[in-house]
Write a protein that holds these residues in place. Structure first.
Motif, PDB file in Angstrom:
ATOM      1  N   UNK A  42      13.844  33.495  55.692  1.00 47.68           N
ATOM      2  CA  UNK A  42      14.478  32.944  54.593  1.00 47.68           C
ATOM      3  C   UNK A  42      16.441  33.390  54.460  1.00 47.68           C
ATOM      4  N   UNK A  43      17.024  32.791  54.026  1.00 50.95           N
ATOM      5  CA  UNK A  43      18.544  32.914  53.976  1.00 50.95           C
ATOM      6  C   UNK A  43      17.809  33.084  52.721  1.00 50.95           C
ATOM      7  N   UNK A  44      18.585  34.986  52.029  1.00 50.68           N
ATOM      8  CA  UNK A  44      18.360  35.311  50.438  1.00 50.68           C
ATOM      9  C   UNK A  44      19.535  34.862  49.578  1.00 50.68           C
ATOM     10  N   UNK A  45      19.456  33.270  49.025  1.00 53.12           N
ATOM     11  CA  UNK A  45      20.592  32.557  47.921  1.00 53.12           C
ATOM     12  C   UNK A  45      20.745  33.473  46.492  1.00 53.12           C
ATOM     13  N   UNK A  46      21.965  33.557  46.450  1.00 57.49           N
ATOM     14  CA  UNK A  46      21.862  33.709  44.854  1.00 57.49           C
ATOM     15  C   UNK A  46      21.304  32.725  44.164  1.00 57.49           C
ATOM     16  N   UNK A  86      10.840  37.752  54.847  1.00 55.17           N
ATOM     17  CA  UNK A  86      11.594  37.980  54.913  1.00 55.17           C
ATOM     18  C   UNK A  86      13.432  37.440  54.482  1.00 55.17           C
ATOM     19  N   UNK A  87      13.734  38.286  54.164  1.00 59.10           N
ATOM     20  CA  UNK A  87      15.224  36.934  53.973  1.00 59.10           C
ATOM     21  C   UNK A  87      16.094  38.026  53.980  1.00 59.10           C
ATOM     22  N   UNK A  88      18.013  37.729  55.007  1.00 58.37           N
ATOM     23  CA  UNK A  88      18.377  37.998  54.876  1.00 58.37           C
ATOM     24  C   UNK A  88      19.293  37.720  53.866  1.00 58.37           C
ATOM     25  N   UNK A  89      20.679  39.018  53.465  1.00 59.70           N
ATOM     26  CA  UNK A  89      20.897  39.292  52.564  1.00 59.70           C
ATOM     27  C   UNK A  89      22.444  38.946  52.813  1.00 59.70           C
ATOM     28  N   UNK A  90      23.713  38.696  52.454  1.00 61.92           N
ATOM     29  CA  UNK A  90      24.853  38.668  52.804  1.00 61.92           C
ATOM     30  C   UNK A  90      25.530  37.388  51.837  1.00 61.92           C
ATOM     31  N   UNK A  91      26.083  38.179  50.734  1.00 60.13           N
ATOM     32  CA  UNK A  91      27.074  37.867  49.320  1.00 60.13           C
ATOM     33  C   UNK A  91      27.619  36.456  49.536  1.00 60.13           C
TER      34      UNK A  91
END
Ligand code: ADP
Ligand code: GLC
Length: 482
Positions: A42-46, A86-91
């Motif tokens: 998933x995306x790592x949403x803020x 797992x999470x994809x992080x990129x703010x």
């Protein structure tokens, strides 16, 4: 052990805007653990809650060429109920108050980044899935990339992909020039037999062309999307790929949605004692929401995204007629299009003791409405599956639905002569046909309570857990992986 990777833009318990999140959060847990190792990206949403962020731990980061930049990709991991997430992080991409926004080109860039980052992360995580199960347009580039830049490497060779359509209306469309630049795909991919549709680039179409198999979330919707009315311009492709397309009906998490153990509701109950106990939830909710306190008034619940899809124009059309004449209460929980938010606010103002409009998102209130209501209204224009009606059935709340997509497959219309059926349904998208159906339900509710309770008996006995559908996914995985 076969390895399956789910990739999606939302998933319970981390982030949810609709039914997709329920499916992504509950199906992996129900896939046979002896034979399948299922993980989820998933995306790592803020905007993920602090509580859920605290369950994640940092794994690694790398830089990836994307859209002419060198983009940061962080990877986080969490384990919930035995499933690795797992999470994809990129703010830069995943910040904001909500997961999605109204700017199509930004959405396309965001999820193109996500797809490429997921595929790039796999070797670093030392996880080589046998099959990637993609959900909706946001993940449509994964099957495409698997046939393009990732096709050459040994690691990726032979990875199968499945594309599940939760809603064919959302396709991720924009002009070819910009999408070409963002995705880095060559001209070859922007042809009408690949990503191009009606001159635009279309990410869902890309996924549907390149995936090894396609599923959607009910049998009826699988048929409907082969027709122009429901196919949203992709009906031709759906016909062309008919042999690779199957409908597998959604289930719901029977541990979370269980009136016998649900801590969010005022009074727990089950299929045996609902006749006495369920009404206590109605009384409590009437008090909480400022409605007339009357155990005998039929309460109709609505929990929904407030969009055209869900048939709210039909409701708008008959609200005055219904509320002026009939002994009913309407409780709404939802957010979405402003015209519908304001419509319900207006009727709440006009018929305050009969209507309660709750224009926000609340897991807790949704459970209270499923438990308290006598009937649940869902007159959708189209409905790939629908989970709300399944939650209603589980809570002994009788669905009133239009016969489309998953609503048709999961709600059996009441037949008073044969004493069968779990709900009420109508077929044409017509406000008065809906009103007649609501009034028919009222007649049974007020005049034939024993019959009404038998409808509830049958609804609560129906099984919409994931058990049967998870088996169908397993069969498909086995068939594809070999
Ligand atoms: P869709 O995915 O098209 O929105 P579904 O019926 O499949 O429709 O799933 C909707 C899910 O979202 C259900 O779990 C429903 O309870 C939930 N939901 C919708 N709106 C709200 C809201 N305002 N607050 C809480 N839950 C909501
Ligand atoms: C979509 C559909 C809904 C379905 C859900 C989960 O949001 O609108 O009908 O239940 O996805 O598959």
């Amino acid at each position: 052990m076969k390895k399956i990777l789910f990739v999606a833009s939302e998933g319970v318990p981390f982030i949810k805007t609709g039914g997709l999140a329920d499916v992504v959060g509950s199906l992996p847990k129900c896939i046979d653990k002896e034979n399948f190792d299922v993980r989820v990206f998933l995306p790592k949403y803020t905007c993920i809650s602090q509580e859920m962020k605290e369950k994640m731990r940092y794994r690694m980061n790398f830089y990836m060429g994307f859209n002419w930049k060198n983009a940061y990709v962080g990877i986080f991991e969490a384990n919930i109920d035995g499933i690795t997430y797992y999470f994809i992080d990129n703010e830069g991409y995943f910040s904001g108050m909500k997961p999605y926004c109204d700017n199509p080109i930004w959405e396309i860039e965001k999820y193109a980044f996500f797809c490429k980052a997921v595929l790039s992360a796999l070797p670093l995580l030392d996880f080589r899935p046998d099959l990637i199960h993609c959900h909706d347009w946001q993940t449509g580039l994964i099957p495409v990339y698997l046939h393009e830049r990732f096709a050459g490497g040994d690691f990726y060779r032979g990875i199968k992909s499945v594309m599940t359509i939760h809603n064919i209306k959302f396709q991720g469309k924009w002009n070819v020039k910009d999408v070409k630049q963002i995705t880095g795909l060559s001209d070859y991919f922007f042809a009408p037999d690949k990503l191009e549709a009606y001159k635009d680039a279309n990410l869902l179409k890309g996924g549907l062309v390149f995936a090894d198999a396609i599923t959607t979330v009910s049998k009826t919707y699988a048929e409907e999307i082969k027709t122009p009315f429901y196919g949203e311009g992709l009906d031709g492709l759906m016909n062309a790929r008919a042999h690779d397309l199957r409908g597998i009906v959604n289930g719901i998490d029977y541990d979370v949605f269980n009136p016998e153990t649900d801590n969010l509701i005022a009074q727990k109950y089950n299929a045996v004692n609902f006749r006495k106990e369920k009404v206590k939830n109605k009384l409590k909710l009437q008090e909480e929401l400022g409605l007339d306190k009357d155990p005998g008034t039929m309460m109709i619940g609505i929990v929904s995204r407030l969009t055209d899809q869900k048939g709210f124009d039909l409701i708008a059309y008959i609200m005055d007629e219904l509320l002026y004449n009939d002994k009913v209460q309407i409780v709404v929980l939802g957010t979405g299009e402003e015209k519908y938010e304001n419509m319900f606010r207006h009727f709440d103002w006009k018929y305050g003791n009969k209507v309660s409009a709750n224009i926000y998102y609340s897991e807790a209130l949704s459970h209270k409405i499923y438990a308290a209501s006598d009937a649940f209204l869902m007159p959708s224009l189209f409905e790939p599956c629908g989970l709300s009606q399944l939650m209603s059935l589980r809570y002994g709340t009788v669905p009133i639905v239009r016969e489309t997509g998953g609503l048709k497959d999961t709600v059996e219309p009441y037949n008073e002569y044969e004493s069968t059926g779990t709900g009420f349904s109508f077929s044409n998208y017509n406000a008065h046909e809906m009103l007649r159906t609501i009034r028919y339900a009222e007649r049974i509710y007020y005049d034939k309570k024993r019959e009404w309770n038998k409808i509830i008996d049958r609804g609560m006995a129906a099984d919409f857990s994931w058990y049967a559908s998870a088996k169908q996914y397993e069969e498909m995985y086995n068939w594809l992986i070999g």
